[in-house]
Structures are given as C-alpha cells and as structure tokens.
Design a protein around this motif. Sequence first.
Motif, mmCIF file in Angstrom:
data_model
loop_
_atom_site.group_PDB
_atom_site.id
_atom_site.type_symbol
_atom_site.label_atom_id
_atom_site.label_comp_id
_atom_site.label_asym_id
_atom_site.label_seq_id
_atom_site.Cartn_x
_atom_site.Cartn_y
_atom_site.Cartn_z
ATOM 1 N N GLY A 100 0.816 -1.224 0.000
ATOM 2 C CA GLY A 100 0.000 0.000 0.000
ATOM 3 C C GLY A 100 0.839 1.259 0.000
ATOM 4 N N GLY A 101 2.167 1.111 -0.175
ATOM 5 C CA GLY A 101 3.057 2.268 -0.209
ATOM 6 C C GLY A 101 3.560 2.631 1.173
ATOM 7 N N VAL A 102 4.623 3.418 1.184
ATOM 8 C CA VAL A 102 5.235 3.872 2.445
ATOM 9 C C VAL A 102 4.474 5.101 2.943
ATOM 10 C CG1 VAL A 102 7.306 4.989 3.368
ATOM 11 C CG2 VAL A 102 7.517 2.925 1.956
ATOM 12 N N ASP A 103 4.111 5.111 4.213
ATOM 13 C CA ASP A 103 3.390 6.264 4.781
ATOM 14 C C ASP A 103 4.335 7.409 5.132
ATOM 15 O OD1 ASP A 103 0.747 5.148 4.763
ATOM 16 O OD2 ASP A 103 1.412 3.823 6.378
ATOM 17 N N VAL A 104 5.381 7.090 5.898
ATOM 18 C CA VAL A 104 6.375 8.112 6.258
ATOM 19 C C VAL A 104 7.745 7.587 5.861
ATOM 20 C CG1 VAL A 104 7.519 9.376 8.123
ATOM 21 C CG2 VAL A 104 5.045 9.083 8.177
ATOM 22 N N GLN A 105 8.402 8.298 4.969
ATOM 23 C CA GLN A 105 9.719 7.897 4.489
ATOM 24 C C GLN A 105 10.782 8.792 5.117
ATOM 25 O OE1 GLN A 105 10.866 5.367 2.148
ATOM 26 N NE2 GLN A 105 12.650 6.024 3.340
ATOM 27 N N GLY A 124 3.945 8.705 1.253
ATOM 28 C CA GLY A 124 2.910 9.634 1.701
ATOM 29 C C GLY A 124 3.478 10.914 2.292
ATOM 30 N N HIS A 125 4.537 10.772 3.080
ATOM 31 C CA HIS A 125 5.163 11.927 3.738
ATOM 32 C C HIS A 125 6.665 11.698 3.696
ATOM 33 C CE1 HIS A 125 5.435 14.611 7.629
ATOM 34 N NE2 HIS A 125 6.077 15.132 6.602
ATOM 35 N N LEU A 126 7.361 12.605 3.079
ATOM 36 C CA LEU A 126 8.823 12.502 2.967
ATOM 37 C C LEU A 126 9.457 13.377 4.036
ATOM 38 C CD1 LEU A 126 11.463 11.750 1.593
ATOM 39 C CD2 LEU A 126 10.985 13.456 -0.161
ATOM 40 N N LEU A 127 10.255 12.748 4.882
ATOM 41 C CA LEU A 127 10.911 13.446 5.984
ATOM 42 C C LEU A 127 12.416 13.394 5.726
ATOM 43 C CD1 LEU A 127 9.479 14.613 8.474
ATOM 44 C CD2 LEU A 127 9.849 12.439 9.625
ATOM 45 N N LEU A 128 12.967 14.487 5.231
ATOM 46 C CA LEU A 128 14.404 14.517 4.936
ATOM 47 C C LEU A 128 15.126 15.149 6.118
ATOM 48 C CD1 LEU A 128 16.157 15.352 1.619
ATOM 49 C CD2 LEU A 128 16.978 16.364 3.730
ATOM 50 N N LEU A 129 16.080 14.417 6.673
ATOM 51 C CA LEU A 129 16.840 14.894 7.834
ATOM 52 C C LEU A 129 18.271 15.218 7.417
ATOM 53 C CD1 LEU A 129 15.960 12.056 10.434
ATOM 54 C CD2 LEU A 129 14.533 13.971 9.683
ATOM 55 N N ILE A 146 14.218 16.503 -5.204
ATOM 56 C CA ILE A 146 12.843 16.005 -5.348
ATOM 57 C C ILE A 146 11.976 16.379 -4.146
ATOM 58 C CG2 ILE A 146 13.367 14.088 -6.922
ATOM 59 C CD1 ILE A 146 12.849 12.275 -4.305
ATOM 60 N N VAL A 147 12.589 16.840 -3.060
ATOM 61 C CA VAL A 147 11.741 17.326 -1.947
ATOM 62 C C VAL A 147 10.835 18.450 -2.430
ATOM 63 C CG1 VAL A 147 13.154 16.672 0.049
ATOM 64 C CG2 VAL A 147 13.549 18.888 -1.062
ATOM 65 N N GLN A 148 11.281 19.165 -3.472
ATOM 66 C CA GLN A 148 10.468 20.279 -3.991
ATOM 67 C C GLN A 148 9.273 19.780 -4.796
ATOM 68 O OE1 GLN A 148 12.931 23.259 -6.016
ATOM 69 N NE2 GLN A 148 14.704 22.503 -4.908
ATOM 70 N N LEU A 149 9.348 18.526 -5.256
ATOM 71 C CA LEU A 149 8.304 17.965 -6.113
ATOM 72 C C LEU A 149 7.316 17.126 -5.304
ATOM 73 C CD1 LEU A 149 7.702 17.813 -9.177
ATOM 74 C CD2 LEU A 149 9.161 15.777 -9.282
ATOM 75 N N HIS A 150 7.754 16.697 -4.124
ATOM 76 C CA HIS A 150 6.915 15.808 -3.324
ATOM 77 C C HIS A 150 5.729 16.595 -2.763
ATOM 78 C CE1 HIS A 150 5.643 13.004 -0.235
ATOM 79 N NE2 HIS A 150 6.426 12.083 -0.790
ATOM 80 N N PRO A 151 4.518 16.024 -2.814
ATOM 81 C CA PRO A 151 3.360 16.778 -2.324
ATOM 82 C C PRO A 151 3.358 17.011 -0.819
ATOM 83 C CG PRO A 151 2.687 14.667 -3.333
ATOM 84 C CD PRO A 151 4.168 14.752 -3.466
ATOM 85 N N HIS A 152 4.114 16.226 -0.058
ATOM 86 C CA HIS A 152 4.141 16.413 1.402
ATOM 87 C C HIS A 152 5.552 16.100 1.898
ATOM 88 C CE1 HIS A 152 2.298 15.336 5.611
ATOM 89 N NE2 HIS A 152 3.135 16.354 5.654
#
Length: 260
Positions: free
Chosen positions: A124-129, A191-196, A222-228
């Motif tokens: 079902g895809g990754v919720d928080v990456q 679903g939500h990309l969390l770049l640290l 790609i953080v600029q392209l991700h919807p969240h």
Amino acid sequence: MEVIVLPTAADVARLAADVIERLLTTSPDPVLGLATGSTPEPLYQELIRRHREEGLSFAHARAFTLDEYVGLPAGHPERYAAVIRRGLTDHLDLKPEAVQGPDGSSADLLGECTRYEQSIVDAGGVDVQITGIGSDGHIAFNEPGSSLASITRLKTLNALTRADNSRFFSSAADVPRHVLTQGLGTILRSGHLLLLATGGSKADAAARAVEGPLTASCPASIVQLHPHATVLLDQAAGAALEHGEYYAEVWANRPVWQPL
Ligand code: F6R
C-alpha cells in the motif's frame, strides 16, 4: 515543502519521532520507510527510548529500507539489513518479517529490484519515508544524474559517496561499488517525505536540495516535487539557506492545529 531548522540534532530527532509516533498511534497498518547511515541514528535512539519507556508499539507496523550494498557476504556487519536490525528494529516489537530491504546478494539482481518495488506497492506504499542526504545531494543511493522518475534499480556509487562511507569499512576501496536503491520515483510515491540533515558537512547539499533547481544533478531536490515533504535541519545543516529567516517565521507562527 516545509523547512524547519532546529537548534540541535537531538531536536531534529525528537520532532521526527513525533511524526512517526503520530503515524503509529493513528494508523491501523502503518508502513515506515527507513534510511541507514549516521543521520537517523539519534531518531532511532529516540524511537527505542519511547518504545521502552513510554510503550510506543511498532507491533502493527511494517518497514522498508531504502537501499543495500551489492555483494557483501552474508553476516557482513555493514549490510544495511544488519545495520537497521542492530540500530533499530532488534530493539522494538516490530516483527522481523515485517522489515524488508532489497537483497544485494540475490543471484538475480534485476529481478530482485522488480520484486522489491512491487512489494512496496503491495504493502500500500510507504506512509512516512525517512531519508538522509549525501554530501553530493544524493537521496537513498540515487547519485547525481539519477532519473527523477526512477524506481528500484542497481546504481553505481560515485567516488565522493564511497569516500564518505569508507568510515564504516577498512578503506574506500572496500566500500562496494554497486548498490540496489529505491528510485526517486519510488520515494516520490511515499505519503510523507521526511528529509533529515545535521552537521555543517550537509549545509551545501541541503541548500541545493531545498533552494536550488529541481534537477537530477541534485537528486534530493525532489523534496520540492513531493506533495508532502518536511525538511528537518539542525542549525549547522541549515547554515547555507537563503530563506532561513522566513522558515523560522513560519515555524514560530505555525497554527497549533496543523500537524507536520
Ligand atoms: C542510507 C542512504 C543514504 C544516506 C546518506 C547520508 O540508507 O540512503 O542516502 O542517507 O548517504 O548518510 P549519513 O547519514 O551517514 O551522512
């Protein structure tokens, strides 16, 4: 995209842990995307602490790792499957079979990439990456030049990344040249990309990812392209941002009802 610059790496870890805790406590079937490397270590320590001291449960969760070295023998301590077990999942109530990663020792590496990509879709895809960022702007092991639409595949690490990762091996020559990695397209579907990013060595790459052009030359852009997407930086990693004052103003005035 939201950019949040916090005083310390410990603050970054706590805020990222809050995002994961909210997912775990609100979703019946949470799917986590896990990165390896040094950056998420304080986050993983914080998650282990919350599990032990506050009863945060991962029993209903599944997890997918971003990438894996090709060709490291079974039992090698630097295989990312071993690193993530040692650094996180062995210390949680996550079922071992619920944690998947690409198999870098498969006899059929191309087939393994297809299988791994499909297993993420089937979940079902990754919720928080969770991701870190390389000093050359890579995300997962998508080096500069990676297709913005790429999916899981074999990549060749460049000299800078092999030098950066040589601290985990006897020498840069021992760092595997090839890896399997989720693609930029795979990460964009989370679903939500969390770049640290923490530490001054990431300041330039973080600024290029957040404020430079969207380009394969800086895959983390790609953080600029991700919807969240949420970019969490400590002061040192945020030092080269042009719009730092604005990000601070947004954070200071964030409506209390608005989740990350
Ligand atoms: C690791 C990964 C890499 C790292 C990056 C930064 O799974 O995907 O992209 O996030 O190389 O590594 P550290 O955090 O060690 O600086």
